[in-house]
Design a protein around this motif. Structure first.
Motif, PDB file in Angstrom:
ATOM      1  N   GLN A 210       0.841  -1.210   0.000  1.00 53.19           N
ATOM      2  CA  GLN A 210       0.000   0.000   0.000  1.00 53.19           C
ATOM      3  C   GLN A 210       0.875   1.259   0.000  1.00 53.19           C
ATOM      4  OE1 GLN A 210      -2.644   0.262   3.344  1.00 53.19           O
ATOM      5  NE2 GLN A 210      -3.530   2.177   2.615  1.00 53.19           N
ATOM      6  N   LYS A 211       1.939   1.232   0.821  1.00 57.87           N
ATOM      7  CA  LYS A 211       2.844   2.396   0.884  1.00 57.87           C
ATOM      8  C   LYS A 211       3.412   2.686  -0.500  1.00 57.87           C
ATOM      9  CE  LYS A 211       4.692   2.905   5.513  1.00 57.87           C
ATOM     10  NZ  LYS A 211       4.633   1.785   6.446  1.00 57.87           N
ATOM     11  N   ARG A 212       3.875   1.624  -1.187  1.00 58.47           N
ATOM     12  CA  ARG A 212       4.456   1.812  -2.526  1.00 58.47           C
ATOM     13  C   ARG A 212       3.426   2.378  -3.490  1.00 58.47           C
ATOM     14  NH1 ARG A 212       9.496  -0.232  -4.215  1.00 58.47           N
ATOM     15  NH2 ARG A 212      10.342  -1.499  -2.569  1.00 58.47           N
ATOM     16  N   GLU A 213       2.222   1.776  -3.450  1.00 59.67           N
ATOM     17  CA  GLU A 213       1.185   2.221  -4.393  1.00 59.67           C
ATOM     18  C   GLU A 213       0.823   3.686  -4.158  1.00 59.67           C
ATOM     19  OE1 GLU A 213      -0.764  -2.162  -5.178  1.00 59.67           O
ATOM     20  OE2 GLU A 213      -1.813  -0.776  -3.858  1.00 59.67           O
ATOM     21  N   GLU A 214       0.824   4.088  -2.887  1.00 59.01           N
ATOM     22  CA  GLU A 214       0.466   5.475  -2.570  1.00 59.01           C
ATOM     23  C   GLU A 214       1.566   6.450  -2.967  1.00 59.01           C
ATOM     24  OE1 GLU A 214      -2.268   4.505   1.300  1.00 59.01           O
ATOM     25  OE2 GLU A 214      -0.423   5.644   1.599  1.00 59.01           O
ATOM     26  N   LYS A 215       2.829   6.010  -2.804  1.00 56.59           N
ATOM     27  CA  LYS A 215       3.932   6.983  -2.914  1.00 56.59           C
ATOM     28  C   LYS A 215       4.724   6.908  -4.212  1.00 56.59           C
ATOM     29  CE  LYS A 215       4.429   8.035   1.843  1.00 56.59           C
ATOM     30  NZ  LYS A 215       4.536   7.199   3.000  1.00 56.59           N
ATOM     31  N   GLN A 216       4.605   5.787  -4.949  1.00 63.01           N
ATOM     32  CA  GLN A 216       5.476   5.641  -6.127  1.00 63.01           C
ATOM     33  C   GLN A 216       4.652   5.592  -7.422  1.00 63.01           C
ATOM     34  OE1 GLN A 216       8.099   2.272  -5.525  1.00 63.01           O
ATOM     35  NE2 GLN A 216       8.990   3.164  -3.676  1.00 63.01           N
ATOM     36  N   PRO A 217       5.208   6.105  -8.513  1.00 64.26           N
ATOM     37  CA  PRO A 217       4.474   6.115  -9.793  1.00 64.26           C
ATOM     38  C   PRO A 217       4.560   4.750 -10.478  1.00 64.26           C
ATOM     39  CG  PRO A 217       6.628   7.122 -10.068  1.00 64.26           C
ATOM     40  CD  PRO A 217       6.543   6.725  -8.625  1.00 64.26           C
ATOM     41  N   LEU A 218       3.898   3.751  -9.886  1.00 64.76           N
ATOM     42  CA  LEU A 218       4.070   2.375 -10.371  1.00 64.76           C
ATOM     43  C   LEU A 218       3.407   2.140 -11.724  1.00 64.76           C
ATOM     44  CD1 LEU A 218       3.602   0.395  -7.022  1.00 64.76           C
ATOM     45  CD2 LEU A 218       5.704   1.274  -8.052  1.00 64.76           C
ATOM     46  N   PHE A 234      17.410  13.023   1.570  1.00 65.47           N
ATOM     47  CA  PHE A 234      16.602  12.137   0.729  1.00 65.47           C
ATOM     48  C   PHE A 234      16.597  12.732  -0.670  1.00 65.47           C
ATOM     49  CE2 PHE A 234      14.878  11.149   4.938  1.00 65.47           C
ATOM     50  CZ  PHE A 234      14.987   9.765   4.907  1.00 65.47           C
ATOM     51  N   ALA A 235      16.935  11.911  -1.658  1.00 65.42           N
ATOM     52  CA  ALA A 235      17.054  12.427  -3.028  1.00 65.42           C
ATOM     53  C   ALA A 235      15.744  13.076  -3.479  1.00 65.42           C
ATOM     54  CB  ALA A 235      17.453  11.294  -3.974  1.00 65.42           C
ATOM     55  N   GLY A 236      14.620  12.381  -3.235  1.00 66.74           N
ATOM     56  CA  GLY A 236      13.323  12.890  -3.698  1.00 66.74           C
ATOM     57  C   GLY A 236      13.001  14.251  -3.101  1.00 66.74           C
ATOM     58  N   LYS A 237      13.316  14.421  -1.817  1.00 70.05           N
ATOM     59  CA  LYS A 237      12.989  15.694  -1.143  1.00 70.05           C
ATOM     60  C   LYS A 237      13.865  16.825  -1.692  1.00 70.05           C
ATOM     61  CE  LYS A 237      11.988  17.780   3.322  1.00 70.05           C
ATOM     62  NZ  LYS A 237      12.104  19.069   2.719  1.00 70.05           N
ATOM     63  N   LEU A 238      15.156  16.517  -1.907  1.00 76.66           N
ATOM     64  CA  LEU A 238      16.050  17.544  -2.477  1.00 76.66           C
ATOM     65  C   LEU A 238      15.523  18.014  -3.830  1.00 76.66           C
ATOM     66  CD1 LEU A 238      19.615  16.052  -1.799  1.00 76.66           C
ATOM     67  CD2 LEU A 238      18.708  18.184  -0.856  1.00 76.66           C
ATOM     68  N   ILE A 239      15.076  17.038  -4.640  1.00 74.09           N
ATOM     69  CA  ILE A 239      14.613  17.373  -5.998  1.00 74.09           C
ATOM     70  C   ILE A 239      13.322  18.197  -5.911  1.00 74.09           C
ATOM     71  CG2 ILE A 239      13.819  16.392  -8.201  1.00 74.09           C
ATOM     72  CD1 ILE A 239      15.689  13.946  -7.546  1.00 74.09           C
ATOM     73  N   MET A 240      12.456  17.805  -4.987  1.00 73.19           N
ATOM     74  CA  MET A 240      11.201  18.558  -4.819  1.00 73.19           C
ATOM     75  C   MET A 240      11.511  19.973  -4.320  1.00 73.19           C
ATOM     76  SD  MET A 240       7.842  17.363  -2.758  1.00 73.19           S
ATOM     77  CE  MET A 240       8.553  17.637  -1.146  1.00 73.19           C
ATOM     78  N   ASP A 241      12.383  20.070  -3.301  1.00 72.06           N
ATOM     79  CA  ASP A 241      12.705  21.386  -2.736  1.00 72.06           C
ATOM     80  C   ASP A 241      13.434  22.277  -3.745  1.00 72.06           C
ATOM     81  OD1 ASP A 241      11.515  20.485  -0.474  1.00 72.06           O
ATOM     82  OD2 ASP A 241      13.364  20.178   0.675  1.00 72.06           O
ATOM     83  N   ALA A 242      14.048  21.639  -4.746  1.00 72.72           N
ATOM     84  CA  ALA A 242      14.715  22.431  -5.792  1.00 72.72           C
ATOM     85  C   ALA A 242      13.696  22.925  -6.821  1.00 72.72           C
ATOM     86  CB  ALA A 242      15.793  21.581  -6.470  1.00 72.72           C
ATOM     87  N   ALA A 253      10.419  12.848 -17.359  1.00 71.77           N
ATOM     88  CA  ALA A 253       9.946  13.844 -16.392  1.00 71.77           C
ATOM     89  C   ALA A 253      10.236  13.395 -14.970  1.00 71.77           C
ATOM     90  CB  ALA A 253       8.440  14.053 -16.566  1.00 71.77           C
ATOM     91  N   VAL A 254      10.341  14.393 -14.077  1.00 73.48           N
ATOM     92  CA  VAL A 254      10.414  14.087 -12.651  1.00 73.48           C
ATOM     93  C   VAL A 254       8.987  13.760 -12.215  1.00 73.48           C
ATOM     94  CG1 VAL A 254      10.857  15.039 -10.353  1.00 73.48           C
ATOM     95  CG2 VAL A 254      12.361  15.652 -12.277  1.00 73.48           C
ATOM     96  N   SER A 255       8.799  12.586 -11.627  1.00 71.84           N
ATOM     97  CA  SER A 255       7.450  12.197 -11.201  1.00 71.84           C
ATOM     98  C   SER A 255       6.916  13.191 -10.171  1.00 71.84           C
ATOM     99  CB  SER A 255       7.498  10.794 -10.596  1.00 71.84           C
ATOM    100  OG  SER A 255       6.321  10.552  -9.861  1.00 71.84           O
ATOM    101  N   THR A 256       5.668  13.594 -10.330  1.00 73.35           N
ATOM    102  CA  THR A 256       5.070  14.489  -9.334  1.00 73.35           C
ATOM    103  C   THR A 256       4.629  13.688  -8.104  1.00 73.35           C
ATOM    104  OG1 THR A 256       2.996  14.242 -10.522  1.00 73.35           O
ATOM    105  CG2 THR A 256       4.262  16.235 -10.973  1.00 73.35           C
ATOM    106  N   LYS A 257       4.532  12.379  -8.276  1.00 73.37           N
ATOM    107  CA  LYS A 257       4.112  11.534  -7.146  1.00 73.37           C
ATOM    108  C   LYS A 257       5.300  11.257  -6.220  1.00 73.37           C
ATOM    109  CE  LYS A 257       1.104   7.527  -6.507  1.00 73.37           C
ATOM    110  NZ  LYS A 257       0.451   6.410  -7.197  1.00 73.37           N
ATOM    111  N   HIS A 258       6.478  11.063  -6.824  1.00 70.02           N
ATOM    112  CA  HIS A 258       7.700  10.802  -6.053  1.00 70.02           C
ATOM    113  C   HIS A 258       8.858  11.408  -6.838  1.00 70.02           C
ATOM    114  CE1 HIS A 258      11.034   9.048  -4.068  1.00 70.02           C
ATOM    115  NE2 HIS A 258      10.381   8.073  -3.474  1.00 70.02           N
ATOM    116  N   CYS A 259       9.376  12.537  -6.341  1.00 71.24           N
ATOM    117  CA  CYS A 259      10.381  13.275  -7.125  1.00 71.24           C
ATOM    118  C   CYS A 259      11.691  12.508  -7.296  1.00 71.24           C
ATOM    119  CB  CYS A 259      10.653  14.633  -6.482  1.00 71.24           C
ATOM    120  SG  CYS A 259       9.263  15.756  -6.660  1.00 71.24           S
TER     121      CYS A 259
END
Ligand SMILES: Cc1cc2nc3c(=O)[nH]c(=O)nc-3n(C[C@H](O)[C@H](O)[C@H](O)COP(=O)(O)OP(=O)(O)OC[C@H]3O[C@@H](n4cnc5c(N)ncnc54)[C@H](O)[C@@H]3O)c2cc1C
Length: 302
Positions: A210-218, A234-242, A253-259
């Motif tokens: 469930q965690k994966r399905e919610e957070k990752q662009p599967l 965390f790589a994803g957070k750095l990319i989002m914060d950038a 593209a950078v996934s909007t679900k998980h950067c």
């Protein structure tokens, strides 16, 4: 090199070698041009014969598992891709250990362990790779990594000799193992598990899924986390914060679900993905002074 130019190869030997297989068909990123030669050995003996052929012909080769951590170039691979798939996909129980072929999918290994109430590898239930690729990468998720369950690994070296390594001798680190330096081929491994409680294991499997399905662009083509986790971040957070969520180069593209995931929206090319990867690296370094290293393996003729 064309098949007809391959010295020492007789088509009636029984080994099947294909020409110009499109590598995008073999990766979860759905990117990659043709491999000059492509073989799927049926057993270790055939694998050894292929290594001999490559050596005799000074032909480079590359081992492919489930292709969930590889970005092939659009020009493809000049040499032989050796695909360890279903033929190396066996899973056997021996007490609390599992003997698993390199081509077995982690999903099948975790299902097999669950059905036999063996605990220790639930963390890997959503990692879409083969056992060989997972050991090579020391794949991990949700606090677990392959290092914790690998008891022994059987490998073949470039000369076709068989060797065994203990888990400790595998020199596992964050997304690394000794095989990344030696270039040996993982044939199978013994995983050491322990008796578990089926209900708890089922619950944890459902929770992680469930965690994966919610957070990752599967539902999108990708190779999972594009970058390694920089220490302390965390790589994803750095990319989002950038400010790069959704940023695109062509169809990459950078996934909007998980950067942390670069996705292929349909017809991304190698050049699109690399332009995006380099843009992310530059932007994150400029903004936060952090260097991001790719986790994905980049392979093929540039
Ligand atoms: C949606 C998604 C989610 C993901 N989530 C995770 C995650 O949570 N954690 C994680 O760690 N990874 C994750 N990944 C990445 C990937 O699934 C893992 O790295 C996986 O272990 C790679 O296995 P593979 O069989 O696909 O390897 P491949 O991509 O085929 O190969 C990866 C590398 O391993 C080498 N290799 C493969 N098989 C062998 C062998 N038998 N002998 C020697 N070398 C070999 C290849 O040469 C290559 O260098 C994810 C990927 C996707 C697409």
């Amino acid at each position: 090199m064309k098949l007809a130019e391959l010295k020492g190869f007789a088509p009636d030997q029984g080994i099947k070698i294909l020409e110009n297989q499109e590598l995008k068909e073999y990766t979860t990123f759905r990117v990659g041009g043709p491999a000059d030669l492509f073989a799927e050995p049926k057993d270790p003996e055939e694998l050894r014969d292929l290594l001999v052929l490559c050596r005799q012909n000074s032909l480079p080769y590359y081992i492919l598992g489930h292709g969930s951590n590889i970005l092939f170039t659009d020009k493809g691979y000049r040499g032989m891709i050796i695909f360890l798939g279903e033929n190396f996909g066996y899973i056997e129980k021996m007490g609390n250990d599992l003997r698993v072929g390199a081509g077995a999918l982690l999903k099948d290994v975790t299902d097999f362990a669950l059905e036999r109430e063996l605990e220790g590898i639930v963390f890997a239930c959503g990692i879409p790779g083969s056992l060989g690729g997972a050991i090579y990468m020391n794949a991990g998720a949700y606090g677990g990594e392959m290092k914790e369950v690998v008891h022994q690994v059987k490998v073949m070296d470039r000369n076709g000799s068989i060797k065994y390594y203990t888990g400790e001798e595998m020199e596992f680190g964050y997304r690394t193992s000794r095989i990344q330096d030696t270039g040996e081929i993982i044939l199978e491994a013994t995983l050491r598990l322990r008796p578990g409680k089926i209900m708890e294991m089922k619950e944890r499997t459902a929770d992680l899924t469930q965690k994966r399905e919610e957070k990752q662009p599967l539902d999108m083509a990708s190779a999972g986390s594009t970058f390694k986790r920089p220490e302390g971040y965390f790589a994803g957070k750095l990319i989002m914060d950038a400010g790069l969520s959704g940023y695109a180069c062509g169809d990459a593209a950078v996934s909007t679900k998980h950067c942390g995931f670069v996705i292929n929206k349909g017809s991304a090319t190698f050049a699109d993905i690399m332009a995006l990867v380099e843009h992310i690296q530059r932007t994150v370094e400029e903004k936060f002074g952090v260097k991001m290293q790719p986790e994905i393996r980049i392979v093929g003729e540039r």
